[in-house]
Design a protein around this motif. Sequence first.
Motif, short mmCIF file in Angstrom:
data_model
loop_
_atom_site.label_atom_id
_atom_site.label_comp_id
_atom_site.label_asym_id
_atom_site.label_seq_id
_atom_site.Cartn_x
_atom_site.Cartn_y
_atom_site.Cartn_z
N LEU A 182 55.01 -90.31 -46.75
CA LEU A 182 55.47 -89.76 -45.47
C LEU A 182 56.50 -90.65 -44.79
O LEU A 182 57.25 -90.17 -43.92
CB LEU A 182 54.28 -89.55 -44.53
CG LEU A 182 53.21 -88.55 -45.02
CD1 LEU A 182 52.04 -88.50 -44.06
CD2 LEU A 182 53.82 -87.16 -45.20
N HIS A 183 56.54 -91.93 -45.16
CA HIS A 183 57.48 -92.86 -44.52
C HIS A 183 58.19 -93.69 -45.60
O HIS A 183 58.00 -94.90 -45.69
CB HIS A 183 56.75 -93.80 -43.55
CG HIS A 183 55.99 -93.10 -42.48
ND1 HIS A 183 54.71 -92.62 -42.67
CD2 HIS A 183 56.35 -92.77 -41.20
CE1 HIS A 183 54.30 -92.05 -41.55
NE2 HIS A 183 55.26 -92.12 -40.65
N PRO A 184 59.01 -93.06 -46.43
CA PRO A 184 59.71 -93.81 -47.48
C PRO A 184 60.71 -94.79 -46.88
O PRO A 184 61.52 -94.42 -46.03
CB PRO A 184 60.44 -92.71 -48.27
CG PRO A 184 60.60 -91.59 -47.29
CD PRO A 184 59.39 -91.64 -46.41
N PRO A 185 60.65 -96.07 -47.27
CA PRO A 185 61.57 -97.05 -46.70
C PRO A 185 62.96 -96.91 -47.31
O PRO A 185 63.10 -96.60 -48.50
CB PRO A 185 60.94 -98.39 -47.10
CG PRO A 185 60.20 -98.08 -48.36
CD PRO A 185 59.71 -96.66 -48.22
N PRO A 186 64.01 -97.14 -46.55
CA PRO A 186 65.37 -97.09 -47.11
C PRO A 186 65.60 -98.30 -48.01
O PRO A 186 65.20 -99.42 -47.68
CB PRO A 186 66.27 -97.16 -45.87
CG PRO A 186 65.43 -97.85 -44.84
CD PRO A 186 64.01 -97.44 -45.11
N PRO A 187 66.20 -98.10 -49.17
CA PRO A 187 66.45 -99.23 -50.08
C PRO A 187 67.48 -100.19 -49.50
O PRO A 187 68.49 -99.77 -48.94
CB PRO A 187 66.97 -98.54 -51.35
CG PRO A 187 67.55 -97.26 -50.87
CD PRO A 187 66.70 -96.83 -49.71
#
Length: 252
Positions: free
Chosen positions: A120-125
Amino acid sequence: MLDQILLFAAVGFAAQMVDGAIGMAYGVTASSVMMSLGIPPATASASVHAAEMFTTGASGLAHWRMGNVRMKLVLRLAVPGMVGGALGAYVLADLVGEAIRPFASLYLMGMGALILWKALHPPPPREEPPRHVGLLGLGGGFLDAVGGGGWGPLVASTLIGGGTVPRYAIGSTNMAEFFVTTTVSATFLATIGLELWPVITGLILGGVLAAPFAAYVTQRLPDRPLMILVAIVIVLLSLRNLLQSLGPLLGG
């Protein structure tokens, strides 16, 4: 025996499909199912890690051939991970199965919640050097052995969240996991032994058969819905295990 092999071949197939699709959760998925069938946590963890020697070896090699592995990162994860894994397996082997079951169930619920959070909260690479890798490997190895799984959800997701490029985080974590899993399996072999060979055989067969299909699923299915589904299944199975283990204490 044949019934056991077929049953756990299905479990191994499903777990490998999940792991191949999202890069994590083979051990957590398989351990959750095994504990829901009444298998003690230490036996479940030993069986899963014995099977994972084959699946993580194949996975790590595939990632290396595709250029997804950074060997310096692998070494920084693998060495402390092996130490933590050996300690975790040794501790788990000395604990009574029914006593540790509630804590193992809570741990697996936490891993399921972590997977759900990452979905639900994918971190930006971000291209940044990973920090505290040694401590992450040590803790990841220990918890992986004690909980029967969780190296991928904990280590890979932490690296990605800290700024490591996802494909390098997943590939390096998978290759390091082979060394951690081998160490954990050797520790269990020296302490409690490996008894459930039909279970281990089934998990290996199912995982090997699922590998090509999992690669196809990785290309076709979006990660987020699958991660949410897997997280919900893991949490529900672990909650069931927890309620069953606490039943006698609650008068159930």
